[in-house]
Scaffold this motif. Structure first.
Motif, PDB file in Angstrom:
ATOM      1  N   SER A 426      67.759  67.536  13.136  1.00 58.30           N
ATOM      2  CA  SER A 426      66.314  67.863  13.565  1.00 58.30           C
ATOM      3  C   SER A 426      66.390  68.765  14.723  1.00 58.30           C
ATOM      4  O   SER A 426      67.228  68.843  15.631  1.00 58.30           O
ATOM      5  CB  SER A 426      65.684  66.489  14.274  1.00 58.30           C
ATOM      6  OG  SER A 426      66.390  65.936  15.094  1.00 58.30           O
ATOM      7  N   ASP A 427      65.107  69.525  15.053  1.00 61.20           N
ATOM      8  CA  ASP A 427      65.124  70.273  16.154  1.00 61.20           C
ATOM      9  C   ASP A 427      63.949  69.738  17.237  1.00 61.20           C
ATOM     10  O   ASP A 427      64.013  69.063  18.158  1.00 61.20           O
ATOM     11  CB  ASP A 427      65.036  71.724  15.865  1.00 61.20           C
ATOM     12  CG  ASP A 427      66.291  72.247  15.451  1.00 61.20           C
ATOM     13  OD1 ASP A 427      67.450  72.063  15.976  1.00 61.20           O
ATOM     14  OD2 ASP A 427      66.323  73.165  14.506  1.00 61.20           O
ATOM     15  N   CYS A 428      62.710  70.176  16.661  1.00 61.19           N
ATOM     16  CA  CYS A 428      61.608  69.741  17.550  1.00 61.19           C
ATOM     17  C   CYS A 428      61.097  68.457  17.575  1.00 61.19           C
ATOM     18  O   CYS A 428      60.627  67.832  18.656  1.00 61.19           O
ATOM     19  CB  CYS A 428      60.411  70.741  17.092  1.00 61.19           C
ATOM     20  SG  CYS A 428      59.661  70.253  15.376  1.00 61.19           S
ATOM     21  N   GLU A 429      61.237  67.645  16.247  1.00 63.52           N
ATOM     22  CA  GLU A 429      60.946  66.317  16.270  1.00 63.52           C
ATOM     23  C   GLU A 429      59.307  66.266  16.327  1.00 63.52           C
ATOM     24  O   GLU A 429      58.686  65.228  17.136  1.00 63.52           O
ATOM     25  CB  GLU A 429      61.533  65.224  17.079  1.00 63.52           C
ATOM     26  CG  GLU A 429      63.129  65.306  16.738  1.00 63.52           C
ATOM     27  CD  GLU A 429      63.935  64.363  17.059  1.00 63.52           C
ATOM     28  OE1 GLU A 429      63.603  63.519  17.678  1.00 63.52           O
ATOM     29  OE2 GLU A 429      65.272  64.372  16.970  1.00 63.52           O
ATOM     30  N   GLY A 431      57.312  68.072  13.951  1.00 63.47           N
ATOM     31  CA  GLY A 431      56.545  68.622  12.953  1.00 63.47           C
ATOM     32  C   GLY A 431      56.430  69.928  12.643  1.00 63.47           C
ATOM     33  O   GLY A 431      55.577  70.333  12.147  1.00 63.47           O
ATOM     34  N   LEU A 432      57.010  70.659  13.627  1.00 60.66           N
ATOM     35  CA  LEU A 432      56.646  71.999  13.876  1.00 60.66           C
ATOM     36  C   LEU A 432      57.839  73.025  13.044  1.00 60.66           C
ATOM     37  O   LEU A 432      57.490  74.290  12.890  1.00 60.66           O
ATOM     38  CB  LEU A 432      56.324  72.559  15.082  1.00 60.66           C
ATOM     39  CG  LEU A 432      55.436  72.120  15.857  1.00 60.66           C
ATOM     40  CD1 LEU A 432      55.363  72.341  17.412  1.00 60.66           C
ATOM     41  CD2 LEU A 432      54.133  72.292  15.325  1.00 60.66           C
ATOM     42  N   CYS A 433      58.972  72.479  13.086  1.00 65.86           N
ATOM     43  CA  CYS A 433      60.051  73.398  12.708  1.00 65.86           C
ATOM     44  C   CYS A 433      60.696  73.376  11.497  1.00 65.86           C
ATOM     45  O   CYS A 433      61.184  74.588  10.940  1.00 65.86           O
ATOM     46  CB  CYS A 433      61.281  73.173  13.768  1.00 65.86           C
ATOM     47  SG  CYS A 433      62.230  71.718  13.695  1.00 65.86           S
ATOM     48  N   GLY A 434      60.643  72.090  10.728  1.00 71.03           N
ATOM     49  CA  GLY A 434      61.087  72.373   9.515  1.00 71.03           C
ATOM     50  C   GLY A 434      62.731  71.704   9.047  1.00 71.03           C
ATOM     51  O   GLY A 434      63.254  71.566   8.140  1.00 71.03           O
ATOM     52  N   SER A 435      63.178  71.444  10.132  1.00 68.70           N
ATOM     53  CA  SER A 435      64.826  71.317  10.214  1.00 68.70           C
ATOM     54  C   SER A 435      65.013  70.015   9.702  1.00 68.70           C
ATOM     55  O   SER A 435      66.208  69.497   9.447  1.00 68.70           O
ATOM     56  CB  SER A 435      65.437  71.447  11.681  1.00 68.70           C
ATOM     57  OG  SER A 435      64.795  70.632  12.618  1.00 68.70           O
ATOM     58  N   CYS A 436      64.133  68.983  10.015  1.00 68.73           N
ATOM     59  CA  CYS A 436      64.391  67.419   9.422  1.00 68.73           C
ATOM     60  C   CYS A 436      63.854  66.968   7.878  1.00 68.73           C
ATOM     61  O   CYS A 436      63.936  65.983   7.528  1.00 68.73           O
ATOM     62  CB  CYS A 436      63.722  66.652  10.255  1.00 68.73           C
ATOM     63  SG  CYS A 436      61.955  67.010  10.217  1.00 68.73           S
ATOM     64  N   MET A 464      59.089  66.194   5.826  1.00 69.56           N
ATOM     65  CA  MET A 464      59.678  66.085   7.093  1.00 69.56           C
ATOM     66  C   MET A 464      59.676  64.923   7.627  1.00 69.56           C
ATOM     67  O   MET A 464      58.774  63.955   7.949  1.00 69.56           O
ATOM     68  CB  MET A 464      58.661  66.972   8.274  1.00 69.56           C
ATOM     69  CG  MET A 464      58.338  68.425   7.797  1.00 69.56           C
ATOM     70  SD  MET A 464      60.089  69.351   7.500  1.00 69.56           S
ATOM     71  CE  MET A 464      59.627  70.443   6.026  1.00 69.56           C
ATOM     72  N   CYS A 466      60.866  63.522  10.450  1.00 66.77           N
ATOM     73  CA  CYS A 466      60.435  63.413  11.972  1.00 66.77           C
ATOM     74  C   CYS A 466      59.157  62.769  12.047  1.00 66.77           C
ATOM     75  O   CYS A 466      58.642  62.219  13.029  1.00 66.77           O
ATOM     76  CB  CYS A 466      60.814  64.278  12.843  1.00 66.77           C
ATOM     77  SG  CYS A 466      59.721  65.831  12.618  1.00 66.77           S
TER      78      CYS A 466
END
Ligand code: FES
Length: 479
Positions: A426-429, A431-436, A464, A466
């Motif tokens: 996870s990056d932003c946690e 809901g903005l980045c898509g990594s999770c 997502m 997060c």
């Protein structure tokens, strides 16, 4: 492990009929899974063929397998490599590669060089001067390195005032080395060291900034533009403070969660304010590729709009400026209609303030714009803290292992997965980045992110973790 892992491919047998990305795989099929190819997937790894030990998602590699069938010995292997490399570096710091040609063991599953010739001068071995070195021990870390602990040092090479309230920073590697390449839409995270907010318990904030300029251009520098936000969380105030040329900064990335479709037949690029940073890079790339495009750039006033002269010189009549205080606001519905008339398969990429993106999304919906043809990058999360009196708990089945987890009303899915020992990036946690992102096999998802397009939501294959939740009481995930 990622760049040139010892397991290039592995065998699998399909135990039941399955469809992978539209390809039917009947039960009994023998598969050769080329994980080395996945490890160089440019959609997952920026500049995938570069060996970059500061890549913060390097541990996303598939060399240990994935999911329920991951290599059981992976943590032991990681420990062995730590011991080996640390001991080697401590005992033989003067070790160097000898001149040689590499030949490889001809095996896809246990691949590696047949020989690695090195040379050193034993008289210079450090323990001969410092016997204590023999016994020196370095603490071992168990498990993979956390992506957030992998950073890269750069120094500020230039500071420029780009527009009212917009500061440009050119960042280079300390010894002027080349930096990993990036793609249009990519960003880096910057550690805003002195901006630690006492209210956040002194946690040093990291802030994401899109990379500006030409992705195919300057290989030794990253450029970012930072809007001063007086009411922000402190990162931009710090980056607008008394920074000096030559000052070191720590960054993570680059990473790209806002990737431009380079096969698109035509592009409509829409930016508002500081949202010009990823969009300008996309326009530059579209020009290099020869993809038909138009670039629309909106701002409150000319004085607040960065890069205008450079964009005019580069894009000429393909750049349309919309300046509110000159009464030239963009008519987004009309832009969509013109783009569709010129090329029905036009892809739209937009970045800017929430008002602009909401208006664009509403215009796209009203004009029946294809759901997979509009891509927006949001800076601002719409999430609020979970309220247990409003939310409901739900159950999650992990299909690969058959495990079932409970997600409490005041808990995120990401939190529940991690609490159960399932490692999710996870990056932003927010809901903005898509990594999770996690794969969904069954269940109705209450999507709360600002990443997935309407078409991706309708396809119901991913969510997502997060922020998004189950609409009902149960989800089945492909984990
Ligand atoms: Fe960024 Fe979930 S961590 S969307």
């Amino acid at each position: 492990m990622r760049h040139d892992g010892s397991v290039a491919a592995w065998r699998r047998l399909a135990t039941r009929d399955v469809v992978i990305d539209g390809v039917p795989v009947p039960a009994g099929s023998k598969l050769l899974i080329v994980s080395a190819s996945g490890n160089h997937d440019e959609r997952r790894f920026e500049d995938p063929d570069a060996l970059d030990i500061r890549r913060d998602n390097a541990t996303d590699h598939l060399t240990f397998g994935h999911g329920a069938h991951q290599c059981l010995g992976r943590e032991l292997a990681r420990m062995e490599m730590q011991v080996f490399i640390q001991t080697f570096a401590r005992r033989l710091p003067q070790l160097r590669l000898a001149e040689q040609r590499f030949s490889y063991v001809p095996n896809t599953s246990f691949r590696g060089p047949e020989h690695l010739w090195v040379e050193w001068d034993p008289a210079r071995n450090p323990e001969r001067c410092e016997p204590a070195l023999r016994r020196a021990q370095t603490p071992l870390r168990i498990g993979q390195s956390l992506p957030k602990s992998v950073t890269r040092q750069v120094v500020i090479d230039r500071i420029t005032d780009l527009a009212d309230g917009v500061r440009g920073l050119r960042l280079v590697a300390p010894a002027g080395q080349t930096l990993p390449r990036w793609t249009a839409g990519a960003h880096i995270d910057v550690e805003c060291a002195a901006a630690a907010d006492p209210a956040s318990g002194g946690v040093v904030p990291w802030r994401s900034y899109s990379l500006c300029g030409d992705p195919d251009g300057d290989a030794v520098a990253y450029e970012i533009a930072v809007l001063h936000e007086a009411e922000g969380r402190g990162g931009s105030r710090w980056l607008h403070g008394p920074l000096r040329v030559g000052e070191p900064l720590h960054i993570r990335g680059p990473r790209n969660h806002f990737r431009m479709d380079e096969q698109a037949k035509a592009l409509l690029l829409i930016a508002g304010g500081i949202g010009i940073t990823p969009i300008a890079a996309m326009a530059q790339r579209a020009k290099s590729l020869g993809t038909p495009y138009t670039l629309h750039y909106s701002g409150r006033s000319s004085a607040t709009m960065a890069f205008v002269d450079g964009l005019k010189a580069l894009h000429g009549a393909l750049l349309k400026l919309h300046v509110s205080d000159r009464g030239t606001r963009a008519d987004l519905a009309a832009l969509l209609m013109q783009a569709r008339q010129a090329e029905p398969a036009t892809q739209v990429y937009a970045c800017g303030p929430p008002g602009l993106l909401q208006t664009l999304e509403a215009a796209a919906q009203a004009g029946s714009w294809p759901a997979d043809g509009l891509h927006s990058e949001h800076f601002v999360s719409i999430l609020t803290a979970l309220d247990a009196s409003v939310e409901h708990a739900f159950e999650v089945e992990l299909a690969d292992t058959g495990r079932t987890l409970q997600v409490a009303a005041d808990q995120t899915l990401l939190g529940a997965l991690r609490a159960a020992g399932v490692a999710i990036r996870s990056d932003c946690e927010s809901g903005l980045c898509g990594s999770c992102e996690v794969p969904v096999l069954h269940g109705d998802v209450d999507h709360r992110d600002r990443v997935l397009t309407a078409a991706e939501r309708a396809a119901a294959r991913t969510m997502m973790s997060c922020c998004s939740r189950a609409r009902d009481t149960r989800l089945v995930l492909g984990l």
